[in-house]
Design an enzyme around this catalytic site. Structure first.
Site, PDB file in Angstrom:
ATOM      1  N   PRO A 319       0.843  -1.201   0.000  1.00  0.00           N
ATOM      2  CA  PRO A 319       0.000   0.000   0.000  1.00  0.00           C
ATOM      3  C   PRO A 319       0.886   1.262   0.000  1.00  0.00           C
ATOM      4  O   PRO A 319       1.399   1.674   1.036  1.00  0.00           O
ATOM      5  CB  PRO A 319      -0.820  -0.116   1.282  1.00  0.00           C
ATOM      6  CG  PRO A 319      -0.105  -1.094   2.136  1.00  0.00           C
ATOM      7  CD  PRO A 319       0.831  -1.905   1.286  1.00  0.00           C
ATOM      8  N   ASP A 494       5.619   2.590   2.583  1.00  0.00           N
ATOM      9  CA  ASP A 494       4.706   1.451   2.785  1.00  0.00           C
ATOM     10  C   ASP A 494       3.845   1.757   4.005  1.00  0.00           C
ATOM     11  O   ASP A 494       4.339   1.796   5.137  1.00  0.00           O
ATOM     12  CB  ASP A 494       5.570   0.189   3.001  1.00  0.00           C
ATOM     13  CG  ASP A 494       4.738  -1.074   3.147  1.00  0.00           C
ATOM     14  OD1 ASP A 494       3.540  -0.971   3.482  1.00  0.00           O
ATOM     15  OD2 ASP A 494       5.306  -2.168   2.944  1.00  0.00           O
ATOM     16  N   HIS A 495       2.544   1.955   3.765  1.00  0.00           N
ATOM     17  CA  HIS A 495       1.672   2.393   4.852  1.00  0.00           C
ATOM     18  C   HIS A 495       1.435   1.303   5.893  1.00  0.00           C
ATOM     19  O   HIS A 495       0.874   1.549   6.957  1.00  0.00           O
ATOM     20  CB  HIS A 495       0.335   2.893   4.282  1.00  0.00           C
ATOM     21  CG  HIS A 495      -0.304   3.966   5.115  1.00  0.00           C
ATOM     22  ND1 HIS A 495      -0.034   4.150   6.461  1.00  0.00           N
ATOM     23  CD2 HIS A 495      -1.197   4.936   4.786  1.00  0.00           C
ATOM     24  CE1 HIS A 495      -0.746   5.154   6.928  1.00  0.00           C
ATOM     25  NE2 HIS A 495      -1.456   5.664   5.937  1.00  0.00           N
ATOM     26  N   ARG A 496       1.861   0.063   5.605  1.00  0.00           N
ATOM     27  CA  ARG A 496       1.752  -0.973   6.635  1.00  0.00           C
ATOM     28  C   ARG A 496       2.788  -0.737   7.732  1.00  0.00           C
ATOM     29  O   ARG A 496       2.631  -1.196   8.855  1.00  0.00           O
ATOM     30  CB  ARG A 496       1.991  -2.359   6.016  1.00  0.00           C
ATOM     31  CG  ARG A 496       0.940  -2.769   5.001  1.00  0.00           C
ATOM     32  CD  ARG A 496       1.344  -4.036   4.281  1.00  0.00           C
ATOM     33  NE  ARG A 496       2.610  -3.894   3.578  1.00  0.00           N
ATOM     34  CZ  ARG A 496       3.200  -4.858   2.893  1.00  0.00           C
ATOM     35  NH1 ARG A 496       2.644  -6.054   2.827  1.00  0.00           N
ATOM     36  NH2 ARG A 496       4.337  -4.647   2.256  1.00  0.00           N
ATOM     37  N   ILE A 498       4.798   2.478   7.870  1.00  0.00           N
ATOM     38  CA  ILE A 498       5.090   3.893   8.130  1.00  0.00           C
ATOM     39  C   ILE A 498       3.793   4.694   8.123  1.00  0.00           C
ATOM     40  O   ILE A 498       2.894   4.427   7.313  1.00  0.00           O
ATOM     41  CB  ILE A 498       6.068   4.406   7.048  1.00  0.00           C
ATOM     42  CG1 ILE A 498       7.431   3.727   7.247  1.00  0.00           C
ATOM     43  CG2 ILE A 498       6.210   5.921   7.103  1.00  0.00           C
ATOM     44  CD1 ILE A 498       8.306   3.751   6.035  1.00  0.00           C
TER      45      ILE A 498
END
Ligand code: CAO
Length: 522
Positions: A319, A494-496, A498
């Site tokens: 993501p 990477d929104h998982r 950060i």
């Protein structure tokens, strides 16, 4: 009276004009009933057409690339003019057979010219009951992926190989306590039909983080397993929509696109192209471009194929969010020009990129989760700072890595960068010179543009994209105006791993370091 026996494409459901992807026989071959004759591959399934009877091939009527439908003649056997029925095998598990009880050593069967082929997956464990033809292990050479099925039913007593072992014909795979049995061990047809693809272990390719045990036990063929590895999909979590729950290509793609919910959609939805959020995705447009004007076809080169597979997986699985910012590099540019004059005699030429590598190391040390990788639910923080940089080469995008960038001077980084970029452009760079990166920088600064969305280079969790510096009017107080050399920054993360606030802070710090390199001392 002797004549020919036509062997035809059987009822293959709703499929029509299905391309022949492999032909397993040639004139003169003696085939036994159930030996595969050809493989067909629609966009939904791969089907083998086995021989309905023993016979000798007189002529092969189809060739790879031909499109066939039910009733088309595939091969002709020598013999009396009769007709034989075929049926396709769409990878469904066959029924068990029976044989006397005992203990059987299952060995690697004849796998053609392959030798020392690595075991990439083991599908069973001691205590498992297996039926004849259940896959036991998968082997993967640089040419083909092969599953070795159980030759007979039984209970697995002991496994004699482990993942990574290299095996050849005759090597013992496992010991079976038998209560049922069948024919001698033989690889499934995938083994006879090497997959013409780039080697799975190509330098830039890195497998995603998956639950290897569940992955190994999932019911799927080699091509689907390969796709799952490329997309980083855990097969253990994918619901199969095929016969007997077999996982199909579209199940993996739907899972990668939309998570488990999409993969659990009914088969009807999958058949229309899979779907996410209730909207079915359309199949990829198949257009005869020549209808609209002259065209030229050119197959992608090896590097392009490898980077395309990586970029696709990374884009689909991670993501991404991109945060844009800008750095005031007015002073840095003056310093760079000055240093280049001083270094002129030494032959070192500094572009902005080596300064950015140093700024990246400083920012990564301050925000360690940007120098980490996901391993399942665990974040692996790396206490080394190896910075990759995107290099545009005639063969495509490559990402050489400057190892231990924290320990190197800016001129040393510049020299190493030039040497690595040269090797990459000449096609001489070695795989280990592109491995181990913890963060990447993609600079289009020598070309142009203002902002873009760089794709994260998995298993890294962030990448800094940089465009061309430009002079921008700036007002420090709302009253007076000055021109400042401004560098556009595009950080994808990477929104998982950060959060947006951390990404904004990273960018601000990175920009501040470029604005005043003395900050790295703090
Ligand atoms: N702003 C202004 N000028 C810049 C700049 C920037 N951000 N970055 C570089 N420049 C200048 C350099 O200083 C150099 O100028 P001089 O010749 O006057 O000194 C000129 O542009 C050419 O630089 P370069 O591209 O040769 O050198 P580099 O160190 O900046 O980059 C390399 C090296 C290998 C990264 C680069 O050549 C390259 O391949 N870039 C493309 C990367 C890419 O494809 N990214 C996209 C990936 S996603 O598909």
């Amino acid at each position: 009276m002797s004549g020919l026996i036509d062997i035809k494409v059987p009822d293959i459901g709703d499929f029509k004009d299905v391309p022949v992807i492999e032909v397993f026989v040639k004139p003169g071959d003696k085939v036994k009933a159930e030996d595969p004759l050809v493989a067909l591959e629609s966009d939904k399934a791969t089907m083998e057409v086995p021989s309905p009877r023993d016979g000798v091939v007189k002529s092969v009527v189809v060739k790879v690339g031909d499109k066939v439908s039910e009733g088309a003649v595939i091969v002709q056997f020598e013999g009396a003019g009769e007709h034989a029925e075929t049926r396709p095998v769409v990878s469904a598990p066959p029924s068990p057979t029976s044989a006397p009880a005992g203990v059987a050593e299952v060995r690697v069967p004849d796998i053609g010219d392959f030798k020392d082929v690595p075991v990439i997956e083991i599908f069973v464990k001691p205590g498992d009951s297996v039926k004849a033809e259940d896959p036991l292990i998968a082997l993967e050479s640089d040419k083909a992926t092969m599953e070795v099925p159980a030759p007979l039913s039984g209970t697995v007593r002991e496994i004699k190989v482990k993942t990574g072992d290299k095996v050849s014909e005759g090597a013992i795979i496992l010991v079976l306590a038998t209560g049922g049995g069948g024919a001698a061990s033989a690889p499934v047809a995938a083994a006879r039909a090497p997959v013409a693809a780039a080697p799975a272990a190509a330098p830039a390719v890195q497998a995603g983080v998956v639950d290897e045990k569940a992955f190994a036990l999932a019911y799927a063929g080699p091509a689907v397993r390969k796709l799952a590895r490329e997309l980083g999909v855990d097969l253990g979590k994918v619901k199969g929509s095929g016969n007997h729950g077999r996982i199909q290509r579209e199940d993996v793609e739907a899972f990668a696109r939309g998570g488990g919910a999409a993969a659990a959609k009914p088969q009807a939805a999958a058949a229309s192209g899979g779907g996410v959020g209730g909207i079915d995705l359309l199949p990829w447009p198949k257009i005869d471009f020549a209808k609209f004007g002259p065209v030229e076809r050119k197959e992608l080169g090896r590097i392009k194929k490898i980077s395309a597979a990586n970029l696709h997986r990374n884009w689909v699985v991670i993501p991404h969010v991109t945060t844009h910012d800008e750095a005031d590099i007015t002073e840095l540019e003056q310093f760079r020009v000055k240093m280049n004059k001083e270094l002129e005699k030494s032959g070192v030429k500094l572009s902005l990129l080596p300064f950015m590598v140093k700024a990246a190391v400083a920012a990564l040390k301050k925000f360690p989760e940007f120098n980490a990788s996901l391993d399942g639910d665990t974040l692996v923080y790396k206490n080394y700072w190896h910075i990759g940089f995107a290099a545009d080469t005639p063969n495509g995008l490559m990402v050489p890595v400057i190892r231990d960038a924290d320990k190197k001077s800016i001129p040393d980084i510049a020299n190493e960068m030039n040497a690595l970029a040269k090797l990459a452009r000449e096609g001489k760079i070695k795989p280990d010179q592109m491995q181990g990166g913890t963060f990447s920088i993609s600079s289009l600064g020598g070309i142009g543009g203002i902002y873009f969305t760089p794709i994260i280079n998995a298993p890294e969790v962030a990448i800094m994209g940089v465009c061309k510096g430009y002079w921008k009017q700036h007002s420090p107080d709302g009253k007076t105006w000055t021109s400042r050399l401004t560098l556009p920054l595009s950080l994808s993360w990477d929104h998982r791993v950060i959060d947006g606030a951390a990404a904004a802070r990273f960018n601000v710090y990175f920009a501040n370091v470029l604005a005043d390199l003395r900050r790295v001392l703090f």
